[in-house]
Every structure is written in structure tokens, then in C-alpha cells.
Design a protein around this motif. Sequence first.
Motif, PDB file in Angstrom:
ATOM      1  N   THR A 168       0.842  -1.199   0.000  1.00  0.00           N
ATOM      2  CA  THR A 168       0.000   0.000   0.000  1.00  0.00           C
ATOM      3  C   THR A 168       0.876   1.248   0.000  1.00  0.00           C
ATOM      4  OG1 THR A 168      -0.114   0.288   2.404  1.00  0.00           O
ATOM      5  CG2 THR A 168      -1.716  -1.221   1.399  1.00  0.00           C
ATOM      6  N   TYR A 169       0.291   2.352  -0.442  1.00  0.00           N
ATOM      7  CA  TYR A 169       0.992   3.638  -0.364  1.00  0.00           C
ATOM      8  C   TYR A 169       1.255   4.007   1.092  1.00  0.00           C
ATOM      9  CZ  TYR A 169      -0.559   4.263  -5.216  1.00  0.00           C
ATOM     10  OH  TYR A 169      -0.797   4.115  -6.563  1.00  0.00           O
ATOM     11  N   GLU A 170       0.294   3.677   1.963  1.00  0.00           N
ATOM     12  CA  GLU A 170       0.433   4.031   3.367  1.00  0.00           C
ATOM     13  C   GLU A 170       1.696   3.434   3.981  1.00  0.00           C
ATOM     14  OE1 GLU A 170      -3.987   4.296   2.459  1.00  0.00           O
ATOM     15  OE2 GLU A 170      -2.255   3.130   1.806  1.00  0.00           O
ATOM     16  N   GLN A 171       2.097   2.239   3.525  1.00  0.00           N
ATOM     17  CA  GLN A 171       3.271   1.573   4.084  1.00  0.00           C
ATOM     18  C   GLN A 171       4.580   2.272   3.751  1.00  0.00           C
ATOM     19  OE1 GLN A 171       1.867  -2.349   2.478  1.00  0.00           O
ATOM     20  NE2 GLN A 171       2.729  -3.147   4.385  1.00  0.00           N
ATOM     21  N   PRO A 196      -0.174  -0.770  -5.901  1.00  0.00           N
ATOM     22  CA  PRO A 196      -0.557  -0.691  -4.485  1.00  0.00           C
ATOM     23  C   PRO A 196      -2.066  -0.701  -4.241  1.00  0.00           C
ATOM     24  CG  PRO A 196       1.028   1.026  -5.094  1.00  0.00           C
ATOM     25  CD  PRO A 196       0.506   0.441  -6.365  1.00  0.00           C
ATOM     26  N   ASN A 197      -2.402  -1.013  -2.999  1.00  0.00           N
ATOM     27  CA  ASN A 197      -3.767  -0.902  -2.468  1.00  0.00           C
ATOM     28  C   ASN A 197      -4.782  -1.742  -3.226  1.00  0.00           C
ATOM     29  OD1 ASN A 197      -2.177   1.607  -1.728  1.00  0.00           O
ATOM     30  ND2 ASN A 197      -3.994   1.901  -0.444  1.00  0.00           N
ATOM     31  N   THR A 221      -7.584  -2.701  -0.948  1.00  0.00           N
ATOM     32  CA  THR A 221      -8.341  -1.622  -0.308  1.00  0.00           C
ATOM     33  C   THR A 221      -8.904  -0.660  -1.356  1.00  0.00           C
ATOM     34  OG1 THR A 221      -6.264  -0.383   0.023  1.00  0.00           O
ATOM     35  CG2 THR A 221      -7.012  -1.785   1.836  1.00  0.00           C
ATOM     36  N   THR A 279      -5.198   1.236  -6.853  1.00  0.00           N
ATOM     37  CA  THR A 279      -4.011   1.991  -7.243  1.00  0.00           C
ATOM     38  C   THR A 279      -4.387   3.354  -7.809  1.00  0.00           C
ATOM     39  OG1 THR A 279      -2.773  -0.034  -7.719  1.00  0.00           O
ATOM     40  CG2 THR A 279      -1.987   1.985  -8.771  1.00  0.00           C
ATOM     41  N   GLU A 292      -8.219   3.081  -8.239  1.00  0.00           N
ATOM     42  CA  GLU A 292      -9.008   3.846  -7.285  1.00  0.00           C
ATOM     43  C   GLU A 292     -10.128   4.593  -8.008  1.00  0.00           C
ATOM     44  OE1 GLU A 292      -6.250   6.650  -5.659  1.00  0.00           O
ATOM     45  OE2 GLU A 292      -6.352   7.967  -7.405  1.00  0.00           O
TER      46      GLU A 292
END
Length: 351
Positions: free
Chosen positions: A151-154, A254-255, A258, A261, A327
Amino acid sequence: MHNSFKFTLAASALVAALGAQTTAHAQDKVLNLYSARHYQTDEAMYEAFTRTTGIKINRVDADDAGIIARLRAEGAASPADVIMLVDAARMASADSQGLFQPIKSAKLDAAIPANLRADASADGVTWTGFSTRARVIVYDPMRVKPAEVATYEQLADPKLKGMVCTRTGSHPYNLSLFSTVVERLGDQKGEAWLKGLVDNMARAPKGGDTDQIKAVASGECGVALTNSYYVARLIKSSKPEDRAVMEKVRVMFPNQGTSGTHVNIAGAAVAKHAKNRDNAIQFMEFLASPFAQDYFANGNNEFPAAKGVKVDNPAIKAMGGDNFKAETVPLGAVARNMTKVQQMLDRVGYK
């Protein structure tokens, strides 16, 4: 009044009328395009539009900043009918300066998802995306596990301290991504995430996206952000050194579990003072057709924006981009966050 004088007046009126009709007819067959896209495949697309419609395209090429500066300088005297730019941040910037006009088109509404266009108003939509690219993560599999960059958050996780590389945070490619993350996380968490990225930097931001990929391959960085088409270019390259780079790195969309991307756009808009407005709208609708989408996306190893259109690109498939979750955060909302996010970048020291 003398008959000869009456005849002269009538003849003059006829000539003037014919001249006006000729001018109007000429305008009916012209489209003035200001474009920041410079791909050979676009040439074939323009030629097809002219063959189909009889409308000649007069093109001015420059980068995004040059086009925006020219439009501002020309003002109401600008001959521009359609503007093509290569990033949502740049589209939003030009729009905020009043350089576009809203249009209504049932064809565009049906073809292009709402999240890939400017926010609609009662007057219509000011700009539309016609191709997309993904903001992906490239990582060194010898130093970083896939699960650590899912994920981007990571990217802000202390586990990656001293490993992250990016180009400048204020570059439109990053600004669009960061504005999206802030839209999802909220201001407080979003700014904390940006601070985490700064804390994890392997070195000060510099270079372009290809430089980030090469920095991961060389061991200078463990992980980096890049647009997907830069990866595709290296995959398709005939240079041994480029192939060697891609053998040393891996690509993460990523993601996927959730939010999806982040995707950005290359797009177009009808100029504020377009003299050939109908032709401009017709061209915009043409760009959304499956035929044009193939050229538009493949010209830069991107993805079609139109619903249901697929492009067969081996390089995209090689990186795993033939079927990923994107996304759905509206780019119009992202555009509204950009000034706020730039202020966050300044506060956290993101160069």
C-alpha cells in the motif's frame, strides 16, 4: 439613386456575403489544437479524424507550462480550440485560471467515467481524461518484501527508513497522488503520512521517474514511486542496460486489497475562447471512441479511459497491469486538495 451605383452596392454586398460564407466554411473545417503530447501514434489518430470529418487540425506543441503561459498571454485573442495536457494537476491548474469552458456531451458522459473528469456543473464539464496511467511502487526484492509495500500508506512505515526515493514532492505526478491519499485519509492523517515519507527518504528528492527506477536497481534506494509508463518503456527498451535494470526490480500496484491503485490522466478541454467550438466538441468525442483510445493510450504505454476499451500491450501485461483495481476517488476532488497538500509538503519539509 443611379442604377450603376445601386448595382455596385449590391455587388459589394454579395461579395461581402460570399466572403463571410467562405470564412465561416473555412472555420467549419479547422481545429486549432494546443498539445503537450508528442507521440507518433497521435499523428495517425489526428489524420484519421481529418479523413473522417474533413476538419483540418492545426497543432501547436509545447510542454504543459508553455501552453498555459501562452493561453494566458493570448487571452481572448487565442486561436486555441482544444487543449491537451498530461496530468490532472495541470488540467486543474489551467481550469482554475479560467482557461477552459464547460461543455455538455452525452457521448462523453457515456464513455468516460465521472471520476476521470472535472466536477460537473450545471453548465457541463470543463476537462476530461482520455488515458490513464498508474502511480506504482518499484522495489528491490533483495531488500524489501512485497507485503511491506502493498500500500501507499506503508511507504511511511519506519521499517522502510532510509529506503524511499521519489522525485520532488511538488511535481504534478506526486502532487496528484498525495492529494488523493489526503482525500482518503483526511488532513491530519494525510499530513502525518507525508511526514513519514520524508523520514524514510534514502536521499533528497531529485530526478525523474526513470531515475527513481534506476536508483532502486543500483541499490541507492529500496523502494520508489513511478508512473507505470516509465516501467513499460524500460521493459520495451532494446538497450541491455535497461533490461538489466528491470531484472533487478519488481513492480507493485498498491492498495489492491483496499482503495485501489492511484491513476492519473492525460486529458483535453475546450479552450475558453474557442472559435470552432462545435469542431472542438466533435474532436473530444472522437478521442473517447475505441479507435482513438487505442492510439491515445498505446502512444505512451497508458491505459484507455473509456469504459469497456482494452488495449493489448505486452509491456503492460509484463508488469501486471492488464487487470488491476484502480481507485475511484474523483480527480475533481483531488484537484481541490492540491493547494492544501502543497502547504502540507512545505510544513513537513518534503522538497
